[in-house]
Design a protein around this motif. Structure first.
Motif, PDB file in Angstrom:
ATOM      1  N   ASN A   1       0.816  -1.212   0.000  1.00 58.28           N
ATOM      2  CA  ASN A   1       0.000   0.000   0.000  1.00 58.28           C
ATOM      3  C   ASN A   1       0.851   1.265   0.000  1.00 58.28           C
ATOM      4  O   ASN A   1       0.488   2.276  -0.605  1.00 58.28           O
ATOM      5  CB  ASN A   1      -0.934  -0.007   1.205  1.00 58.28           C
ATOM      6  CG  ASN A   1      -1.959  -1.122   1.123  1.00 58.28           C
ATOM      7  OD1 ASN A   1      -2.328  -1.545   0.021  1.00 58.28           O
ATOM      8  ND2 ASN A   1      -2.424  -1.612   2.262  1.00 58.28           N
TER       9      ASN A   1
ATOM     10  N   GLN B   1       2.099   1.851  -3.524  1.00 61.35           N
ATOM     11  CA  GLN B   1       0.993   2.279  -4.382  1.00 61.35           C
ATOM     12  C   GLN B   1       0.638   3.738  -4.127  1.00 61.35           C
ATOM     13  O   GLN B   1       0.405   4.507  -5.063  1.00 61.35           O
ATOM     14  CB  GLN B   1      -0.225   1.389  -4.132  1.00 61.35           C
ATOM     15  CG  GLN B   1      -0.059  -0.048  -4.596  1.00 61.35           C
ATOM     16  CD  GLN B   1      -1.347  -0.839  -4.476  1.00 61.35           C
ATOM     17  OE1 GLN B   1      -2.436  -0.305  -4.637  1.00 61.35           O
ATOM     18  NE2 GLN B   1      -1.231  -2.129  -4.201  1.00 61.35           N
TER      19      GLN B   1
ATOM     20  N   ASP C   1      -4.424  -4.928 -12.871  1.00 61.48           N
ATOM     21  CA  ASP C   1      -4.710  -5.314 -11.484  1.00 61.48           C
ATOM     22  C   ASP C   1      -3.429  -5.480 -10.660  1.00 61.48           C
ATOM     23  O   ASP C   1      -3.322  -6.361  -9.819  1.00 61.48           O
ATOM     24  CB  ASP C   1      -5.523  -6.617 -11.459  1.00 61.48           C
ATOM     25  CG  ASP C   1      -6.223  -6.823 -10.115  1.00 61.48           C
ATOM     26  OD1 ASP C   1      -6.421  -5.826  -9.410  1.00 61.48           O
ATOM     27  OD2 ASP C   1      -6.551  -7.975  -9.782  1.00 61.48           O
TER      28      ASP C   1
ATOM     29  N   ASP D   1      -4.285  -1.484  -6.873  1.00 62.32           N
ATOM     30  CA  ASP D   1      -5.709  -1.624  -6.550  1.00 62.32           C
ATOM     31  C   ASP D   1      -6.535  -0.627  -7.354  1.00 62.32           C
ATOM     32  O   ASP D   1      -6.140   0.540  -7.531  1.00 62.32           O
ATOM     33  CB  ASP D   1      -5.933  -1.410  -5.050  1.00 62.32           C
ATOM     34  CG  ASP D   1      -5.253  -2.496  -4.216  1.00 62.32           C
ATOM     35  OD1 ASP D   1      -5.010  -3.585  -4.771  1.00 62.32           O
ATOM     36  OD2 ASP D   1      -4.950  -2.243  -3.032  1.00 62.32           O
TER      37      ASP D   1
ATOM     38  N   GLN E   1     -16.522  -3.284  -9.311  1.00 59.56           N
ATOM     39  CA  GLN E   1     -15.450  -2.524  -8.690  1.00 59.56           C
ATOM     40  C   GLN E   1     -15.184  -1.235  -9.451  1.00 59.56           C
ATOM     41  O   GLN E   1     -14.867  -0.199  -8.855  1.00 59.56           O
ATOM     42  CB  GLN E   1     -14.177  -3.372  -8.628  1.00 59.56           C
ATOM     43  CG  GLN E   1     -13.053  -2.756  -7.814  1.00 59.56           C
ATOM     44  CD  GLN E   1     -13.431  -2.569  -6.352  1.00 59.56           C
ATOM     45  OE1 GLN E   1     -14.099  -3.415  -5.760  1.00 59.56           O
ATOM     46  NE2 GLN E   1     -13.033  -1.442  -5.790  1.00 59.56           N
TER      47      GLN E   1
END
Length: 1225
Positions: A797, A800, A853, A856, A892
């Motif tokens: 995370n 990202q 992908d 996220d 999504q």
């Protein structure tokens, strides 16, 4: 004499070049008529009866079909054989010579009836339905017959056989012209001299060509011009026979008296006299056609008629230059160069090109050239592209013509003093050859004309007409290498650079045998002749430049631009020549010069050219590979040693390192990086020293940015080459672990570089991070490569978020911020475009991570929210990212879209406070973005129903997420977001609107339902958007019952067989081929039916379990009605927009919806209930009194109108977004 009162036949020759040949053979039909196998041929006489022969006469098509006395062809009924000449020629099934021979036989038997058939042939070819009868032919004058036919002409339609489209008439023009040409060729020995047939034909065509009816005038002009071409062939044939006869006569007369044959002399004299008489008659016919038809029709009001005249006069001049290539005829072509129609001007230029290509005709064209050369030169700037191209080709031919004229003049001048001057002039080669001055002129034109910025396109434009000049590489090499002689102009530096660039482009064009990018539709298959030419050119250029290239590199080794161009040449060599021709010494010379270039230069372009040259020469298929590999290894060893020593010095010096230490590291590192791009240098372990430099830069923060950028790039290449070795072999566990350790450490360094103060370092680190995360993603294990699983890296995370922050800080910036970041440098337009291109690459690199992908999908929310603000710069990339993510996960993606709108709403609340001005531009901007997002869902509501419903659920949750701290009687702070959510209501199915409305009521109190103040308007508007079209719905969402008269579901039909579960297996009837948009007001009333569906488990209406239950019920297959359900009233779009906005939306919606899938139907009743609905809600404006629909607009018109306003970057990437993303992969 040509009698103008006789009806006349129309003539035309074969357009495929039939008129270009001279026939010396006699017609079989006419030989039968003469009855003489040898001796002289007598001219035919009018009305002479045919002599009997043993040969059985062939029946003409008319004879086969039968003929009435009045000349009317009998009808054979449907499917019968053709009965007229017109039908035979139109069908084109019979050989034209056979058709003509049959007509000649009928002419010998009854020439009036045969001519009547010919006259009706021309009348019918003009599209006239009238027929000339035998009585009219014998008793009426020519003008009266034409007037009568004009009255019977069908004026309802402007089409006639020469203009009608369709397969039946496709070859009619060709057959028509061929018939006339064959007719004259077969009649050239007797019939055309009978003073009857040709007089009749020419008279008729002259009258028809003067008619007011376009069909008559067009058809007769074409016939007359082709007839004239055929007569020119006959005249040329007679001229040849006359010359031969004269030579035979002179030879016989010059014999001694004892050997001279008096009878033969008399025979030759008689034959010569007969040929001269025939020649006079043919000339009389041609004069009648030229003066009676051509002189009037070359300036006809119809451009096509004028073009026919000019095209044919060019043929006459080429075939019979002695008679037609003079100023009396050339003036017509010169005058027509000023024609207002490009089609006619084009015919003039092509006619002149055929004349100027024949050097023997130059003297006859001298006066014409002087008179019209200014006009021809001005036509190179013609508004018609095709005309301008042909004008350039003609000017090129004239230039060669003038040059040769001057050359011959000089030869004659000097030949008075030196008899060998002309021979010496012809033997000049190289820089002193005629091409030498032309090449200098070409270079000067390239530099000063400012019409060409890319040499490849200039070379391609001249390739067809000047290949001999462009492939004179010997002359070019001499111009570059040899010193100029006294009095010769010296080539400057710019001229030498331009000549080298042009020379390299000619080499590429010759070796690849196809035009540069943008010219033509792609690589076509070469013919055998073109392949042979390509091989010959490749051998020729190889022989020239294997020897000359090392010398050129030696002379220009200090000039980076020239060297970079010259180093492109070896890729077009036939490298086998080095070994087969025993030219290894030239290879060594080339390798030596390349090494010198590498030593002297640090420019990236030059180093990459050297690296590519080594890569080509090291190909394993050639025997020279070992020799080149040794030279390359020696060079890399030297560069590596220098790099290692310089790195040690730099690390030891630390902050005290001087400019020399930095330069030594940078120069050697740039060279190694350029070579590492194309060569596997793993065994030299460059990663170690590069990593040390990067670590020192991170720890001390003082590493020069150029060294950091090059170290990052070189480390990246090192990792990729290691991965190549592992994927191509059988790697051990230790190899995988070692590579993983290297990748992990490098990713950490790149991540740390994202916070570097230097922008180039950050951008380089970001691009390499995106590329490596893409390469070492989960896709690495596909294709039976599960063993590579340890190499898969998934960004955490933190990484990202850092990547996303970099995109937001460096991509979505205002122009003012960008100018400040450039430290006040004044940017021109090119720099702005370059900077924008760099930012687009950064955004595309991050978008790929989202699409595949790796990052996220919610991270895309920060990208999507800038769609409208930066539409001109990044609209195509963002839209393609949105389309790809929807294909990956519809739900999504919908959550991400609503999240991006929520972020914009929160930012607006933070800036303006909770009391938003709903009429402000900021709120309107969010609503407009929501409307654009809604359009991307397309027309197929079945496919997107779950995603749209989830979007509404998240939007409702966000609107009621926080209660108002002032109390329940005040609206929630985020209630205004419901007004944004209204934009997606039109994408809900009618039954889904009920479900969403029930879910909305869960959050509403009775107090909220009663409020009508302005602060509650978003809730009111959103409720109305859900209730639009839903009050009359026959389906009860909460009870599960319906009043539709649907067919009973068979007991054996499972849920999996329902249309909802099979919505991707069938397409809309008719596909998406321009659906007609009709008003929904015309839809029928719903059918009344009853079908009981058992009640489901009860739950509180409006609760979340009830929402989930009802939505699952809708998608489980229990309901037979859906998008195509008959409604009692039309469905209108809630969004108001201008007509221009509607056209843009149509374009955007259909661009993302390539196929509309509908539920399959098992029977006729289901097809009736689920019939396709092509109504586009975005194209309908709701008004209190009227509904306006673009019923008469086609989808094509909408798309074209919207495309005319497309942003500049959409035009820049008009090759297609998919192709754009593939190019970035």
């Amino acid at each position: 004499m040509i009698n103008s009162e006789f009806p006349v036949l129309q003539d035309s020759s074969n357009e495929s070049g039939q008129g270009d040949t001279v026939s010396l053979s006699l017609s079989v039909s006419e030989l039968d008529d003469t009855g003489e196998g040898k001796g002289k041929k007598k001219r035919g006489r009018p009305g002479r009866p045919p002599q009997a022969t043993n040969k059985k006469a062939r029946k003409s098509p008319v004879d086969k079909g039968g003929r009435r006395p009045n000349g009317m062809a009998q009808q054979n009924g449907e499917g019968g054989d053709p009965t007229t000449l017109f039908e035979v020629v139109k069908l084109g099934k019979s050989a034209m010579q056979s058709v003509v021979d049959d007509w000649i036989e009928s002419y010998k038997q009854d020439r009036d009836m045969a001519l009547l058939d010919l006259i009706n042939f021309f009348i019918q070819c003009s599209g006239c339905k009238g027929t000339v009868r035998i009585e009219m032919f014998r008793n009426m004058q020519n003008a009266e017959i034409i007037r009568k036919m004009t009255e019977e002409f069908d004026e309802d339609s402007g089409d006639y056989p020469l203009t009608i489209a369709g397969p039946q008439w496709k070859k009619f023009r060709y057959n028509f012209c061929e018939f006339i040409g064959v007719l004259i060729r077969q009649c050239q020995y007797s019939i055309i001299y009978d003073e009857y047939m040709m007089d009749t034909v020419i008279s008729l065509l002259t009258g028809l060509s003067d008619s007011q009816v376009r069909a008559f005038r067009h058809t007769s002009t074409l016939a007359a011009m082709k007839l004239m071409t055929a007569l020119v062939n006959v005249a040329l044939n007679l001229s040849i026979n006359q010359d031969n006869t004269q030579r035979q006569y002179e030879a016989e007369r010059n014999k001694v008296a004892g050997k001279r044959a008096t009878d033969k002399l008399e025979l030759l004299l008689e034959k010569r006299k007969e040929l001269q008489e025939n020649q006079d008659e043919i000339e009389n016919m041609m004069n009648s056609i030229f003066k009676g038809i051509f002189v009037h029709r070359y300036r006809d009001a119809i451009a096509e008629i004028r073009a026919i005249c000019i095209e044919e006069i060019g043929v006459w001049m080429k075939l019979y230059s002695d008679a037609f290539l003079n100023d009396s005829y050339l003036k017509y072509v010169g005058w027509t160069l000023h024609d207002r129609q490009g089609e006619v001007r084009l015919k003039c230029l092509k006619a002149l090109q055929t004349l100027y290509t024949n050097r023997g005709l130059f003297p006859k064209l001298e006066l014409f050239t002087n008179r019209f050369k200014d006009r021809i030169v001005s036509m190179t700037l013609d508004k018609e592209y095709d005309v301008a191209v042909e004008a350039i080709r003609l000017v090129t031919l004239i230039l060669l013509f003038l040059y040769l004229v001057m050359t011959l003049f000089v030869c004659r001048l000097f030949s008075r003093h030196d008899p060998q001057a002309e021979e010496a002039l012809a033997k000049r080669r190289g820089r002193n050859s005629p091409n030498g001055n032309l090449i200098r002129m070409l270079v000067l034109f390239f530099l000063e004309s400012e019409l060409h910025e890319h040499a490849a396109y200039l070379v391609d434009s001249l390739w067809d007409s000047s290949q001999e000049l462009l492939k004179d590489w010997d002359c070019m090499i001499e111009l570059l290498l040899e010193e100029p002689v006294q009095g010769e102009e010296v080539l400057g530096d710019r001229h030498e650079s331009a000549l080298i660039e042009l020379m390299v482009c000619t080499i590429r064009q010759a070796a690849e045998a196809h035009p540069p990018v943008g010219r033509g539709t792609g690589k076509r298959v070469l013919t055998a002749k073109e392949k042979k030419t390509q091989v010959d050119d490749k051998n020729k250029l190889t022989e020239h430049f294997i020897i000359a290239l090392p010398m050129l590199l030696s002379k220009y080794q200090a000039d980076a631009e020239k060297v970079a161009n010259l180093l492109q040449i070896p890729q077009y060599f036939d490298l086998e020549v080095y070994s087969s021709g025993r030219m290894e010494k030239h290879l060594d010379a080339l390798l030596k010069q390349i090494r010198v270039v590498v030593e002297k230069h640090t420019e990236t372009e030059v180093l990459e050219a050297c690296s590519k040259t080594y890569s080509i020469l090291c190909s394993e298929e050639y025997t020279i590979m070992n020799r080149v590999d040794i030279a390359r290894s020696q060079l890399i060893d030297e560069l590596t040693d220098r790099f290692s020593h310089s790195v040690e010095d730099l690390l030891q010096e630390g902050d005290e390192a001087d400019d020399d230490d930095i330069y030594n590291v940078l120069s050697s590192l740039k060279k190694l990086t350029a070579f590492h791009n194309a060569h596997d240098l793993t065994k030299w372990d460059l990663f170690k020293n590069c990593y040390r430099l990067l670590k020192m830069g991170i720890e001390q923060g003082s590493m020069p940015e150029q060294i950091a950028v090059q170290a990052l790039q070189c480390s990246h290449y090192s990792i990729l080459w290691q991965l190549v070795r592992i994927t191509e072999g059988s790697p051990s566990k230790d190899d995988l672990v070692a590579l993983r350790r290297v990748v992990k450490s490098f990713l950490a360094v790149c991540q740390q570089c994202l916070s570097n103060v230097n922008t180039p370092v950050k951008e380089q680190a970001f691009m390499l991070l995106c590329d490596l995360l893409m390469i070492f993603s989960h896709q690495l294990t596909t294709g039976s490569r599960e063993a590579l699983q340890p190499l898969v890296f998934n960004p955490d995370n933190t990484l990202q978020s850092e990547l996303l922050s970099f995109v937001l800080d460096h991509v979505f910036i205002d122009q003012d911020d960008e100018n400040q970041s450039m430290e006040g440098d004044e940017e021109d337009e090119a720099n702005k475009i370059e900077a924008l291109h760099k930012r687009r690459n950064l955004l595309a690199a991050f978008s790929k991570l989202i699409i595949y992908d790796i990052v996220d999908m919610p991270a895309a929310a920060d990208i999507f929210k800038h769609y409208m603000k930066y539409y001109n710069d990044y609209g195509d990339i963002i839209k393609e990212t949105l389309s790809k993510t929807r294909q990956t996960d519809k739900i999504q993606c919908a959550k991400t879209l609503i999240l991006s709108l929520q972020q914009l709403f929160n930012e607006l609340v933070q800036d303006q406070g909770p009391n938003l001005d709903r009429t402000s531009s900021h709120v309107s901007g969010i609503k407009e973005l929501a409307r654009r997002f809604a359009l991307t869902f397309g027309l197929d509501q079945i496919k997107t129903r779950e995603a749209v419903a989830t979007l509404h659920k998240d939007g409702i949750d966000f609107a009621f997420k926080f209660p108002n701290p002032k109390g329940a009687e005040y609206p929630p702070p985020n209630l205004a977001f419901l007004e944004v959510l209204c934009e997606f209501s039109s994408k809900l199915l009618r039954q889904d609107k009920k479900t969403v409305h029930s879910y909305l009521e869960k959050f509403m109190t009775e107090y909220m339902m009663e409020r009508r103040e302005d602060v509650w308007l978003p809730l009111i508007a959103y409720r109305n958007s859900l209730l639009t079209g839903g009050d009359e719905d026959r389906m009860s969402v909460t009870t599960g019952s319906t009043t539709s008269r649907a067919s009973t579901v068979p007991a054996d039909e499972s849920v999996d067989g329902s249309w909802v579960m099979r919505n991707d297996t069938i397409q809309t009837p008719g596909g998406l081929q321009t659906p007609q948009l009709t008003s929904t007001v015309l839809r029928e009333n719903p059918r009344q039916a009853a079908e009981h569906i058992p009640e489901q488990d009860s739950s509180e209406p409006g609760s979340e379990p009830d929402y989930i239950h009802n939505f699952n019920l809708l998608t489980s297959g229990h309901f037979r009605r859906g998008l195509m359900e008959d409604d009692a009233e039309p469905i209108f779009e809630d969004v108001m927009m201008s007509s221009r906005g509607q056209l843009e939306d149509m374009n955007e919606e259909f661009e993302d919806t390539m196929v509309i899938d509908l539920p399959p139907s098992r029977n006729r009743r289901e097809r009736a209930e689920l019939r396709p609905d092509f109504f586009d809600s975005t194209a309908i404006i709701e008004d209190d009194s009227v509904s306006i629909s673009y019923a008469n607009s086609s989808l094509y018109d909408c798309v074209i109108t919207a495309e005319s306003k497309s942003p500049k970057w959409k035009i820049l990437h008009k090759g297609g977004k998919k192709a754009f993303f593939k190019s970035l992969m």
